[in-house]
Design an enzyme around this catalytic site. Sequence first.
Site, PDB file in Angstrom:
ATOM      1  N   SER A   1       4.712  -0.054   0.748  1.00  0.00           N
ATOM      2  CA  SER A   1       4.073  -0.919   1.744  1.00  0.00           C
ATOM      3  C   SER A   1       3.192  -1.955   1.070  1.00  0.00           C
ATOM      4  O   SER A   1       2.816  -2.936   1.696  1.00  0.00           O
ATOM      5  CB  SER A   1       3.168  -0.100   2.666  1.00  0.00           C
ATOM      6  OG  SER A   1       3.810   1.031   3.120  1.00  0.00           O
TER       7      SER A   1
ATOM      8  N   HIS B   1      11.476  -2.470   2.822  1.00  0.00           N
ATOM      9  CA  HIS B   1      10.353  -1.884   3.558  1.00  0.00           C
ATOM     10  C   HIS B   1      10.826  -1.520   4.962  1.00  0.00           C
ATOM     11  O   HIS B   1      10.878  -2.362   5.852  1.00  0.00           O
ATOM     12  CB  HIS B   1       9.210  -2.905   3.574  1.00  0.00           C
ATOM     13  CG  HIS B   1       7.934  -2.414   4.158  1.00  0.00           C
ATOM     14  ND1 HIS B   1       6.975  -3.253   4.673  1.00  0.00           N
ATOM     15  CD2 HIS B   1       7.441  -1.157   4.322  1.00  0.00           C
ATOM     16  CE1 HIS B   1       5.969  -2.535   5.116  1.00  0.00           C
ATOM     17  NE2 HIS B   1       6.225  -1.269   4.910  1.00  0.00           N
TER      18      HIS B   1
ATOM     19  N   GLU C   1      11.921  -5.143   6.210  1.00  0.00           N
ATOM     20  CA  GLU C   1      11.329  -6.287   5.511  1.00  0.00           C
ATOM     21  C   GLU C   1      11.815  -6.195   4.062  1.00  0.00           C
ATOM     22  O   GLU C   1      11.525  -5.224   3.369  1.00  0.00           O
ATOM     23  CB  GLU C   1       9.797  -6.186   5.591  1.00  0.00           C
ATOM     24  CG  GLU C   1       9.063  -7.384   5.030  1.00  0.00           C
ATOM     25  CD  GLU C   1       7.539  -7.240   5.161  1.00  0.00           C
ATOM     26  OE1 GLU C   1       7.012  -6.117   5.054  1.00  0.00           O
ATOM     27  OE2 GLU C   1       6.880  -8.277   5.370  1.00  0.00           O
TER      28      GLU C   1
ATOM     29  N   ASN D   1       2.151  -6.370   6.702  1.00  0.00           N
ATOM     30  CA  ASN D   1       0.784  -5.863   6.649  1.00  0.00           C
ATOM     31  C   ASN D   1      -0.255  -6.965   6.497  1.00  0.00           C
ATOM     32  O   ASN D   1      -1.404  -6.805   6.895  1.00  0.00           O
ATOM     33  CB  ASN D   1       0.644  -4.840   5.527  1.00  0.00           C
ATOM     34  CG  ASN D   1       1.245  -3.513   5.948  1.00  0.00           C
ATOM     35  OD1 ASN D   1       1.087  -3.089   7.092  1.00  0.00           O
ATOM     36  ND2 ASN D   1       1.958  -2.859   5.056  1.00  0.00           N
TER      37      ASN D   1
HETATM   38  N1  LIG Z   1       4.515   6.377   6.647  1.00  0.00           N
HETATM   39  C1  LIG Z   1       4.758   5.136   7.033  1.00  0.00           C
HETATM   40  O1  LIG Z   1       4.596   4.753   8.209  1.00  0.00           O
HETATM   41  C2  LIG Z   1       5.300   4.119   6.038  1.00  0.00           C
HETATM   42  C3  LIG Z   1       5.883   2.950   6.525  1.00  0.00           C
HETATM   43  C4  LIG Z   1       6.456   2.049   5.623  1.00  0.00           C
HETATM   44  C5  LIG Z   1       6.426   2.345   4.263  1.00  0.00           C
HETATM   45  N2  LIG Z   1       5.820   3.490   3.806  1.00  0.00           N
HETATM   46  C6  LIG Z   1       5.854   3.756   2.364  1.00  0.00           C
HETATM   47  O2  LIG Z   1       6.847   4.736   2.126  1.00  0.00           O
HETATM   48  C7  LIG Z   1       6.501   5.524   0.988  1.00  0.00           C
HETATM   49  C8  LIG Z   1       6.534   6.991   1.367  1.00  0.00           C
HETATM   50  O3  LIG Z   1       5.604   7.230   2.400  1.00  0.00           O
HETATM   51  P1  LIG Z   1       5.679   8.518   3.317  1.00  0.00           P
HETATM   52  O4  LIG Z   1       4.785   8.266   4.460  1.00  0.00           O
HETATM   53  O5  LIG Z   1       7.102   8.904   3.541  1.00  0.00           O
HETATM   54  O6  LIG Z   1       5.021   9.596   2.339  1.00  0.00           O
HETATM   55  P2  LIG Z   1       5.114  11.196   2.412  1.00  0.00           P
HETATM   56  O7  LIG Z   1       3.893  11.702   1.763  1.00  0.00           O
HETATM   57  O8  LIG Z   1       5.487  11.642   3.787  1.00  0.00           O
HETATM   58  O9  LIG Z   1       6.384  11.540   1.468  1.00  0.00           O
HETATM   59  C9  LIG Z   1       6.407  11.322   0.091  1.00  0.00           C
HETATM   60  C10 LIG Z   1       7.398  12.327  -0.513  1.00  0.00           C
HETATM   61  O10 LIG Z   1       7.632  11.966  -1.878  1.00  0.00           O
HETATM   62  C11 LIG Z   1       7.746  13.166  -2.608  1.00  0.00           C
HETATM   63  N3  LIG Z   1       7.505  12.891  -4.031  1.00  0.00           N
HETATM   64  C12 LIG Z   1       6.326  12.601  -4.640  1.00  0.00           C
HETATM   65  N4  LIG Z   1       6.527  12.407  -5.958  1.00  0.00           N
HETATM   66  C13 LIG Z   1       7.853  12.592  -6.187  1.00  0.00           C
HETATM   67  C14 LIG Z   1       8.684  12.556  -7.338  1.00  0.00           C
HETATM   68  N5  LIG Z   1       8.156  12.284  -8.541  1.00  0.00           N
HETATM   69  N6  LIG Z   1      10.005  12.785  -7.196  1.00  0.00           N
HETATM   70  C15 LIG Z   1      10.546  13.054  -5.996  1.00  0.00           C
HETATM   71  N7  LIG Z   1       9.811  13.105  -4.848  1.00  0.00           N
HETATM   72  C16 LIG Z   1       8.478  12.889  -4.945  1.00  0.00           C
HETATM   73  C17 LIG Z   1       6.711  14.088  -1.987  1.00  0.00           C
HETATM   74  O11 LIG Z   1       6.955  15.467  -2.314  1.00  0.00           O
HETATM   75  C18 LIG Z   1       6.888  13.766  -0.497  1.00  0.00           C
HETATM   76  O12 LIG Z   1       7.865  14.600   0.101  1.00  0.00           O
HETATM   77  C19 LIG Z   1       5.162   4.989   0.510  1.00  0.00           C
HETATM   78  O13 LIG Z   1       5.394   4.045  -0.500  1.00  0.00           O
HETATM   79  C20 LIG Z   1       4.600   4.312   1.750  1.00  0.00           C
HETATM   80  O14 LIG Z   1       3.709   3.267   1.435  1.00  0.00           O
HETATM   81  C21 LIG Z   1       5.284   4.381   4.676  1.00  0.00           C
END
Ligand SMILES: NC(=O)c1ccc[n+]([C@@H]2O[C@H](COP(=O)([O-])OP(=O)(O)OC[C@H]3O[C@@H](n4cnc5c(N)ncnc54)[C@H](O)[C@@H]3O)[C@@H](O)[C@H]2O)c1
Length: 285
Positions: free
Chosen positions: A121, A142, A154, A192
């Site tokens: 993000s 994104h 995006e 954002n």
């Molecule tokens: N949550 C949202 O609304 C949203 C929206 C758009 C973008 N994002 C982006 O998406 C990404 C993920 O966010 P999320 O909310 O899904 O996070 P989350 O915490 O729900 O999930 C992250 C996952 O990554 C895994 N992980 C961490 N390190 C790892 C590794 N080395 N190898 C394999 N897996 C690994 C974790 O175990 C976890 O299951 C971030 O970059 C966030 O900024 C989130």
Amino acid sequence: MSDSLRVAVIGAGTMGNGIAQTFAMHGHSVNLVDLNEEALERGMSTIRRSLERFVRKEKLSAEQSEEILGRIQPTTDLAGAVGEVRIAVEAVFEREDVKRGIFEQLDKHAPSGAILASNTSSIPITRLAAATGRPEKVIGMHFMNPVPIMKLVEVIRGNRTSDETLAETVRIAEGLGKTVGVARDYAGFVSNRVLMPMINEAAFCLYEGIATREDIDTIMKLGMNHPMGPLTLADFVGIDVVVEILDILYRDFGDPKFRACPLLRKMVEAGKLGRKTGEGFYAYD
Ligand SMILES: NC(=O)c1ccc[n+]([C@@H]2O[C@H](COP(=O)([O-])OP(=O)(O)OC[C@H]3O[C@@H](n4cnc5c(N)ncnc54)[C@H](O)[C@@H]3O)[C@@H](O)[C@H]2O)c1
């Protein structure tokens, strides 16, 4: 449906499992990677529940739902998972060191022509690309939460992303039934950069006693025809995430218009992070 691809999704959390599900729903074979079996099982059960909702709404048959699940292969072996992919989408924690480590590994193990995408993000795509020997193949994808429902992707073009990589990524996203908006690689991209100041200003309106939380949300929801008011939306996003992104915008642009409202910081200190902690601007059961 577009050609069936082999893809890998790294991270089976909120976004990763939604991205994996969406690729599988469009006929692609997905290797879904996470650190351990528990995280994979959580991700897979979220996908199962989501597909059950599609079946209940008669948007999918039970048989189709099984086929979709059958196209997703959970694994903890990143190197093995990306060996034959056309595209890998990284969706791990929003930490630059963690993501850079993943990109180094993707670069090492994915075929040289494969696209390496990040769902970040806020972390610059250009910096993630610099961790690889193929910056022209690195791009931002994104997705929005919940991924199977939300229409937008995006797409973020890093400083060295090639025209071919951009065109193929747009084609892949459109093949998933998404609409693409392309942005250049500056903090907050477009989504954002525009959304967070709106939420921040709504928080200032409350902080300065301009209106109640309900009136702020009603005015913005009905007046601007938004599906929900900014304070309700902030509770969905997470108040901590809002402050983190505002801090990145403030740091990268050095512009005081991005300063986070003190009320938001106070809420983070108090653990009022929104829906995920049961209380933010509103209280939840
Ligand atoms: N949550 C949202 O609304 C949203 C929206 C758009 C973008 N994002 C982006 O998406 C990404 C993920 O966010 P999320 O909310 O899904 O996070 P989350 O915490 O729900 O999930 C992250 C996952 O990554 C895994 N992980 C961490 N390190 C790892 C590794 N080395 N190898 C394999 N897996 C690994 C974790 O175990 C976890 O299951 C971030 O970059 C966030 O900024 C989130």
